[in-house]
Write a protein that holds these residues in place. Structure first.
Motif, PDB file in Angstrom:
ATOM      1  N   ARG A  33       0.837  -1.217   0.000  1.00  0.00           N
ATOM      2  CA  ARG A  33       0.000   0.000   0.000  1.00  0.00           C
ATOM      3  C   ARG A  33       0.865   1.258   0.000  1.00  0.00           C
ATOM      4  NH1 ARG A  33      -3.164  -3.399   3.381  1.00  0.00           N
ATOM      5  NH2 ARG A  33      -2.216  -2.517   5.231  1.00  0.00           N
ATOM      6  N   ASP A  34       1.965   1.243   0.748  1.00  0.00           N
ATOM      7  CA  ASP A  34       2.868   2.398   0.773  1.00  0.00           C
ATOM      8  C   ASP A  34       3.482   2.637  -0.604  1.00  0.00           C
ATOM      9  OD1 ASP A  34       2.329   2.782   3.459  1.00  0.00           O
ATOM     10  OD2 ASP A  34       4.240   1.941   4.148  1.00  0.00           O
ATOM     11  N   PHE A  35       3.961   1.567  -1.240  1.00  0.00           N
ATOM     12  CA  PHE A  35       4.511   1.707  -2.589  1.00  0.00           C
ATOM     13  C   PHE A  35       3.451   2.273  -3.524  1.00  0.00           C
ATOM     14  CE2 PHE A  35       4.782   0.027  -6.894  1.00  0.00           C
ATOM     15  CZ  PHE A  35       5.983   0.566  -7.296  1.00  0.00           C
ATOM     16  N   TRP A  36       2.254   1.698  -3.472  1.00  0.00           N
ATOM     17  CA  TRP A  36       1.177   2.100  -4.383  1.00  0.00           C
ATOM     18  C   TRP A  36       0.765   3.552  -4.151  1.00  0.00           C
ATOM     19  CZ3 TRP A  36       0.466  -1.138  -8.213  1.00  0.00           C
ATOM     20  CH2 TRP A  36      -0.586  -0.938  -9.088  1.00  0.00           C
ATOM     21  N   SER A  37       0.714   3.970  -2.913  1.00  0.00           N
ATOM     22  CA  SER A  37       0.275   5.326  -2.591  1.00  0.00           C
ATOM     23  C   SER A  37       1.347   6.382  -2.814  1.00  0.00           C
ATOM     24  CB  SER A  37      -0.163   5.400  -1.121  1.00  0.00           C
ATOM     25  OG  SER A  37      -1.301   4.602  -0.905  1.00  0.00           O
ATOM     26  N   TYR A  38       2.589   6.056  -2.499  1.00  0.00           N
ATOM     27  CA  TYR A  38       3.624   7.090  -2.442  1.00  0.00           C
ATOM     28  C   TYR A  38       4.730   6.972  -3.488  1.00  0.00           C
ATOM     29  CZ  TYR A  38       1.401   7.459   2.113  1.00  0.00           C
ATOM     30  OH  TYR A  38       0.484   7.571   3.107  1.00  0.00           O
ATOM     31  N   ARG A  39       4.954   5.802  -4.045  1.00  0.00           N
ATOM     32  CA  ARG A  39       6.125   5.642  -4.912  1.00  0.00           C
ATOM     33  C   ARG A  39       5.830   5.192  -6.336  1.00  0.00           C
ATOM     34  NH1 ARG A  39      11.031   5.136  -2.271  1.00  0.00           N
ATOM     35  NH2 ARG A  39      11.821   5.706  -4.306  1.00  0.00           N
ATOM     36  N   ARG A  40       4.652   4.628  -6.587  1.00  0.00           N
ATOM     37  CA  ARG A  40       4.425   4.040  -7.908  1.00  0.00           C
ATOM     38  C   ARG A  40       4.516   5.051  -9.032  1.00  0.00           C
ATOM     39  NH1 ARG A  40      -1.697   3.121  -9.684  1.00  0.00           N
ATOM     40  NH2 ARG A  40      -2.626   4.863  -8.594  1.00  0.00           N
ATOM     41  N   HIS A  41       4.263   6.320  -8.736  1.00  0.00           N
ATOM     42  CA  HIS A  41       4.307   7.350  -9.774  1.00  0.00           C
ATOM     43  C   HIS A  41       5.742   7.679 -10.209  1.00  0.00           C
ATOM     44  CE1 HIS A  41       0.049   7.707  -9.373  1.00  0.00           C
ATOM     45  NE2 HIS A  41       0.177   7.878  -8.076  1.00  0.00           N
ATOM     46  N   GLU A  42       6.714   7.133  -9.507  1.00  0.00           N
ATOM     47  CA  GLU A  42       8.109   7.305  -9.885  1.00  0.00           C
ATOM     48  C   GLU A  42       8.550   6.284 -10.938  1.00  0.00           C
ATOM     49  OE1 GLU A  42      10.488   7.190  -6.345  1.00  0.00           O
ATOM     50  OE2 GLU A  42       9.089   8.504  -5.272  1.00  0.00           O
ATOM     51  N   PHE A  43       7.620   5.392 -11.314  1.00  0.00           N
ATOM     52  CA  PHE A  43       7.924   4.301 -12.232  1.00  0.00           C
ATOM     53  C   PHE A  43       6.866   4.227 -13.323  1.00  0.00           C
ATOM     54  CE2 PHE A  43       9.419   3.255  -7.992  1.00  0.00           C
ATOM     55  CZ  PHE A  43      10.730   2.891  -8.221  1.00  0.00           C
ATOM     56  N   ASP A  44       7.247   3.656 -14.463  1.00  0.00           N
ATOM     57  CA  ASP A  44       6.281   3.310 -15.498  1.00  0.00           C
ATOM     58  C   ASP A  44       5.870   1.868 -15.238  1.00  0.00           C
ATOM     59  OD1 ASP A  44       6.301   5.752 -16.887  1.00  0.00           O
ATOM     60  OD2 ASP A  44       8.084   5.162 -18.024  1.00  0.00           O
ATOM     61  N   LEU A  45       4.605   1.675 -14.881  1.00  0.00           N
ATOM     62  CA  LEU A  45       4.098   0.355 -14.525  1.00  0.00           C
ATOM     63  C   LEU A  45       3.512  -0.355 -15.738  1.00  0.00           C
ATOM     64  CD1 LEU A  45       2.235   1.231 -11.196  1.00  0.00           C
ATOM     65  CD2 LEU A  45       4.649   0.638 -11.531  1.00  0.00           C
TER      66      LEU A  45
END
Length: 155
Positions: A33-45
């Motif tokens: 949840r932390d990755f999804w909320s705070y960090r995923r926008h730093e990557f192209d998924l």
């Protein structure tokens, strides 16, 4: 250009799962949840049809939540090269039939030059016994393997 991340099915599963009473699983859920909320926008998924197919399984409400979490994430196509690599991985890793999709996750990520493959599947993908054979098999087939890890490692 952002680093690319292939999202394997365990990620949306942990993301939307009901909170676990198991302290380790609860920690994995929170890290997801932390990755999804705070960090995923730093990557192209990216995901594949295997992620969608697996996400449709199980309890209907949870399946709908998993699929909803994946909306808008681009779909990588399976190719003859990824199919051939997946078959090599199945043979090299000695995967049981029920886990063959795991080889396709790895192969699709490798053939599409993903920087990372994000997973909580530590039985057939992210464990020390498998990682070396995964890397060797990908390289022997002419592909650079993605770095395989968990959300904790990308936070």
């Amino acid at each position: 250009m952002k680093p690319s991340v292939y999202i394997e099915t365990t990620i949306p599963s942990y993301l939307v799962a009901r909170p676990s009473r198991d302290i380790v699983l609860a920690g994995h859920q929170q890290a997801t949840r932390d990755f999804w909320s705070y960090r995923r926008h730093e990557f192209d998924l990216f995901i594949s049809s295997y992620v969608l197919e697996e996400s449709r399984g199980g309890e209907l409400e949870m399946a709908e939540r998993r699929l909803q979490s994946l909306q808008g994430i681009p779909l990588l196509q399976e190719t003859p090269e990824s199919g051939a690599l997946a078959l090599r991985l199945v043979a090299r890793l000695g995967l049981p039939q029920r886990a063959e999709a795991d080889a396709y996750h790895i192969a699709i990520a490798a053939v599409n030059r993903m920087d990372f493959l994000l997973t909580w599947n530590c039985a057939h993908i992210n464990n020390l016994h498998m990682l070396r054979r995964i890397e060797e098999t990908c390289r022997d087939a002419g592909f650079v393997p993605p770095v395989i890890g968990t959300p904790e490692e990308l936070i």
